[in-house]
Design a protein around this motif. Structure first.
Motif, short mmCIF file in Angstrom:
data_model
loop_
_atom_site.label_atom_id
_atom_site.label_comp_id
_atom_site.label_asym_id
_atom_site.label_seq_id
_atom_site.Cartn_x
_atom_site.Cartn_y
_atom_site.Cartn_z
N GLN A 47 -52.10 -27.87 -34.04
CA GLN A 47 -52.10 -26.21 -33.71
C GLN A 47 -51.57 -25.94 -32.24
N VAL A 48 -50.19 -25.72 -32.43
CA VAL A 48 -49.46 -25.66 -31.03
C VAL A 48 -49.65 -23.84 -30.93
N LYS A 49 -49.27 -23.63 -29.60
CA LYS A 49 -49.26 -22.03 -29.23
C LYS A 49 -48.33 -21.24 -30.23
N LEU A 50 -47.15 -21.94 -30.48
CA LEU A 50 -46.34 -21.19 -31.43
C LEU A 50 -46.74 -20.79 -32.74
N PHE A 51 -47.75 -21.60 -33.39
CA PHE A 51 -48.36 -21.42 -34.74
C PHE A 51 -49.35 -20.14 -34.45
N TRP A 63 -44.81 -30.75 -22.94
CA TRP A 63 -45.89 -31.32 -23.71
C TRP A 63 -45.57 -30.44 -25.23
N LYS A 64 -46.50 -30.71 -25.94
CA LYS A 64 -46.35 -30.24 -27.45
C LYS A 64 -46.13 -28.73 -27.76
N ASP A 65 -46.60 -27.67 -26.84
CA ASP A 65 -46.49 -26.40 -27.08
C ASP A 65 -44.93 -26.06 -26.97
N GLN A 66 -44.60 -26.41 -25.79
CA GLN A 66 -43.12 -25.91 -25.56
C GLN A 66 -42.21 -26.76 -26.58
N CYS A 67 -42.48 -27.94 -26.79
CA CYS A 67 -41.43 -28.61 -27.68
C CYS A 67 -41.40 -28.12 -28.98
N ILE A 101 -42.38 -37.40 -25.51
CA ILE A 101 -42.07 -36.69 -26.60
C ILE A 101 -40.87 -37.22 -27.10
N ASP A 102 -40.98 -37.78 -28.27
CA ASP A 102 -40.00 -38.43 -28.83
C ASP A 102 -39.22 -37.39 -30.02
N MET A 103 -38.49 -36.36 -29.88
CA MET A 103 -38.23 -35.58 -30.94
C MET A 103 -36.79 -35.79 -31.52
#
Ligand code: ZN
Ligand code: ZN
Length: 890
Positions: free
Chosen positions: A19-23, A171-175, A243-245
């Motif tokens: 659950q990232v901030k965007l969600f 990290w996750k949230d911003q990615c 982070i490997d997107m």
């Protein structure tokens, strides 16, 4: 590690892992797929199934979810400008030939760019943080899918979005926030269309959660958050989270265009150019329907042929339509895709061959040619290469400079394939008679030993389809080749040796014996160069024993000695054989000079394949497609010696690996991978710059002279240059001169002998009228080495040549029908016979010639008046002469 287990664990705690901030901000709902139970996040409350199972899968074909249309090149511009706007550095792609990894031939993912293997550990080296890169990746496992599925490529652009969470990175949230806004703001996709699926990634001892993002069933990207190491449950957090997107650029172009296939919007003008050649309209409803069915079917069937059959049935295509539209389309897509891959690979210095990664390149070029032949297309490969590069050069300007090199390599390799066709055809035709088609293993053997591709067998109708496991099996076979063995020695607890040859480099020094086992000695410090990078070890003396070999094991130098072996704890006097070292050193610097000279003379595809430097000889193996001509050899030697004469500076400096790569590029890895953080760069001004651990002269003038003594094509795509330098080169030149002198004398002698023979022959011709008169008058006896018995003549004398035999025999029987003539003489490796028999001589020329030629192991023929023949069995010469004499005179 079991991925399913990790996924179960992570999905049981979604607040923590997914659950990232965007969600939260956007109000994404977490759901479980009603079919496969996988968890996904969506803004669409009516959505019940994950993207793979949902009804809207691939509905973007013919109906894209955005009003913006971007092709391949434009898509990258959009992606790049978005990430740069948001604080990322845009990094140029790395080579597709993965020179910085020992275990990979080709770059298979964007994250590979930044991975360096040290021992058993993978470390990450980022040139910037955060960054984005358009990394061309090569994958040869799914070749049978290319051109058929609408979305598989042998090379594709992976948009790499990478970040290390520290003061610079995120990290996750911003990615996830960035990826969401890339799709919505930049590409204009409605946010309800975007679905994130929970997944995990594990590999190389580390793992982490990941969120795959889909639009209408098409996976556009996958954001992997590598966070943990060790076994699940006992795992710890990594010091360096990553982070490997990775996202497929081709898919970004496809989703905005909604073309039947991704190929239609990713090859620029090539696809249309090819369609015009064949006369296909790619924008038909029929194709949209067909490829939507294909896309949906891929998940439902094991075998690609079943996917195809199913799609043909569901679209309601007739056989005639499949043959006229679908099959040619698949061929054209394949040609465009494979050529693009070859352009990248050859530009980055790879050559098609039958070894290592070259296998795949040869394979795909042969597929292109077989497809062109099967479809009977009149295509100009050079033109297609130009079209590709003109389209790609906006994103990849470096391709522009290798345009001509790519053309010439593909031309040579195509020619080689055409040359080998007769042989291949024979083998293939033998297979046609068999009841059972060849198995996958047999097909692999055939490709490896005879270069016969299954596409060629398909072209000849020996097989109807290529087994779906063929390419992945072949690819697996060759992936494992690139591995190294490490020897185990009892060196635990021994500190690293102080390597004096990288510092003051004294030829005499004192050292303490740390360890002795068998006839091996380990010192605390040493000036003895240990074998490495193709440079042979130093010799000399440790205490009272002779040093015969030196090797490095990790950071410990191990000397092998002969004679009284010193004791542990003892301090010993050591002397390095300085003359040997000097000569090896000259040869090593010469290797670097010759390597760059070869590249300058031959072409950009020249890389060092391997090298070996001894005191009195050395060799350099380079990647090149053909044997070297005399002219090329002399050009290379000339270039090399001009570097020697210019007395250039040879500088050695240590760099941080990342800095060295950014500053000088991957050409520094001529000697292979450097498994340490600090790289030793040896530069001969700006003529040659390499990462190298060897010993070198300070100025090129010290080398005095470089002589190439021999060159040889040692394997497909590799040419060996044997050479000498310094004093050995002068010795070689001296010997060469002496030999030339000797040869000159021999040549003069040979010339004289030849002259004498000519004179004798001339004399014989002059005597012809006199001889004829004697014979016709009925005289018997031996005249000028011709045996005569009542007008019947025989000779085996070497004073007569073909000209004499033919003229003399002909004149004789014309003057006197009772006469006959037989001559035996040597002509090159053959012993020949010429026979003339007059009508009233009672002899038959043909019979005699046939019989004698038979004895000599050859054949002969003619009529009763004139015949000739010969054979190569010189051991039967006496027997032949005796028999001939008997037949003509008896
Ligand atoms: Zn599902
Ligand atoms: Zn070197």
């Amino acid at each position: 590690m079991d991925k399913r287990e990790i996924l179960r664990e992570f999905s049981s705690d979604p607040e923590r892992y997914y659950q990232v901030k965007l969600f939260e901000e956007q109000g994404f709902i977490r759901k479980s797929c009603s079919k496969c139970k996988r968890f996904f996040w969506t803004l669409d409350s009516r959505r019940e199934m994950c993207p793979d199972d949902s009804d809207d899968t691939y509905s973007f074909i013919g109906d894209p979810p955005t009003s913006k249309r971007f092709d391949y090149t434009q898509s990258w511009k959009e992606v790049e400008s978005f990430f740069v706007k948001n604080g990322h550095t845009s990094v140029s792609r790395y080579p597709v030939v993965c020179r910085w990894r020992d275990d990979l031939y080709f770059t298979i993912a964007s994250i590979v760019d930044f991975q360096r293997v040290m021992g058993s550990k993978v470390v990450f080296e980022f040139p910037a943080n955060p960054l984005v890169v358009p990394q061309t990746c090569l994958r040869f496992k799914d070749l049978e899918n290319v051109g058929v599925t609408g979305r598989h490529f042998s090379s594709f652009c992976m948009i790499g979005q990478h970040s290390i969470p520290n003061s610079e990175g995120y990290w996750k949230d911003q990615c996830v926030d960035l990826d969401f806004r890339l799709l919505t703001d930049q590409f204009g996709i409605k946010k309800e269309e975007i679905v994130f699926v929970e997944d995990v990634w594990a590999g190389g001892g580390s793992f982490g959660s990941s969120l795959e993002y889909f639009v209408r069933g098409l996976e556009l990207g996958n954001a992997v958050f590598t966070e943990f190491q060790g076994e699940l449950g006992k795992h710890t957090i990594l010091d360096q989270k990553i982070i490997d997107m990775g996202a497929g650029l081709e898919r970004f172009a496809w989703i905005t265009n909604g073309t039947p296939t991704a190929y239609d919007c990713c090859f620029g003008p090539i696809t249309n150019h090819l369609f015009e050649k064949v006369g296909i309209d790619s924008d038909s409803q029929l194709l949209k329907k067909y490829f939507t069915e294909i896309a949906k079917g891929i998940e439902n069937f094991e075998d690609l042929m079943d996917v195809r059959k199913h799609a043909v049935k569901n679209t309601g295509l007739k056989d005639e339509q499949v043959n006229r539209i679908i099959a040619p389309l698949e061929g054209l897509y394949l040609i465009a895709d494979h050529l693009r891959t070859l352009i990248f690979a050859v530009s980055d210095g790879a050559l098609p061959s039958n070894v290592g990664g070259g296998y795949n390149l040869r394979m795909i070029l042969r597929r292109v040619i077989a497809t062109i032949n099967r479809m009977n297309l009149k295509l100009d490969l050079d033109e297609l290469i130009d079209l590709h590069i003109d389209y790609l050069k906006d994103t990849y300007p470096e391709l522009n400079s290798s345009r001509e090199d790519v053309k010439s390599i593909l031309k040579i390799e195509s020619g080689r394939y055409e040359e080998s066709k007769t042989r291949m055809e024979k083998i293939a035709n033998r297979l046609k008679g068999r009841e059972k088609p060849p198995s996958v293993d047999e097909l692999i053997t055939m490709y490896e030993s005879d270069g016969i591709t299954p596409d060629y067998l398909k072209e000849l109708k020996v097989i109807s389809e290529i087994p779906s496991t063929f390419y992945s099996k072949l690819s697996d076979l060759h992936q494992s080749e690139k591995k190294k063995d490490i020897e185990k020695l009892p060196l635990e607890g021994i500190p690293e040796t102080e390597m004096l040859f990288y510092g003051e480099d004294p030829m005499k020094f004192e050292a303490k014996v740390l360890k002795v086992f068998d006839d091996y000695v380990v010192l605390d410090r040493t000036s003895f160069y240990a074998r490495g990078g193709g440079q042979e070890p130093d010799h000399g003396i440790i205490g009272d024993s002779k040093v015969i070999d030196v090797n490095k094991h990790g950071g410990v130098v191990v000397h092998q000695v002969k004679g009284a072996i010193p004791k542990e704890g003892e301090t010993v006097n050591c002397t390095v054989d300085a003359v040997r070292r000097q000569n090896i050193t000259k040869n090593h610097t010469s290797t670097h000079i010759l390597n760059s000279s070869s590249r300058n003379v031959l072409g950009s595809w020249v890389w060092q394949h391997s090298a070996f430097k001894e005191a009195d000889h050395a060799r350099l193996d380079i990647t090149h497609h053909s044997p070297l001509s005399e002219k090329e050899i002399s050009e290379i030697e000339k270039t090399a010696n001009s570097v020697v004469q210019k007395n250039m500076n040879v500088a050695i400096e240590n760099y941080d690996r990342g800095t060295a790569e950014q500053q000088y590029g991957f050409k520094i890895y001529q000697g292979g991978v450097v498994p340490v953080k600090s790289v030793r760069i040896v530069s001969i001004e700006d003529f040659d710059i390499e990462a190298c651990g060897g010993t070198h002269v300070k100025k090129t003038g010290e080398i005095d002279l470089i002589k190439i003594t021999k060159t040889k094509r040692i394997q497909d795509g590799v040419v060996r240059l044997e050479f000498v330098s310094g004093p050995t080169a002068f010795e070689f030149v001296k010997k060469q001169k002496e030999e030339q002198e000797k040869q000159k004398i021999l040549d003069v002698q040979k010339e004289q002998i030849e002259k004498q023979r000519e004179e004798r022959k001339q004399k014989a011709r002059e005597k012809m009228p006199e001889l004829l008169e004697k014979i016709v008058s009925g005289d018997s006896g031996v005249f000028e080495n011709i045996e005569v018995k009542e007008r019947l003549c025989f000779t085996a004398s070497d004073q007569y040549d073909e000209f004499f035999h033919i003229n003399f025999g002909k004149k004789l029987v014309n003057q006197d029908p009772k006469s006959a003539f037989c001559g035996i003489f040597e002509s090159g490796p053959t012993i020949r016979i010429i026979v003339y028999c007059g009508e009233q001589s009672g002899k038959k020329a043909g019979e005699i010639a046939r019989e004698i030629a038979g004895i000599l192991g050859g054949s002969g023929g003619g009529d009763s008046k004139f015949a000739q023949g010969g054979g190569k069995d010189t051991s039967k010469k006496e027997q032949a002469i005796n028999k001939a004499k008997l037949m003509i005179l008896g």
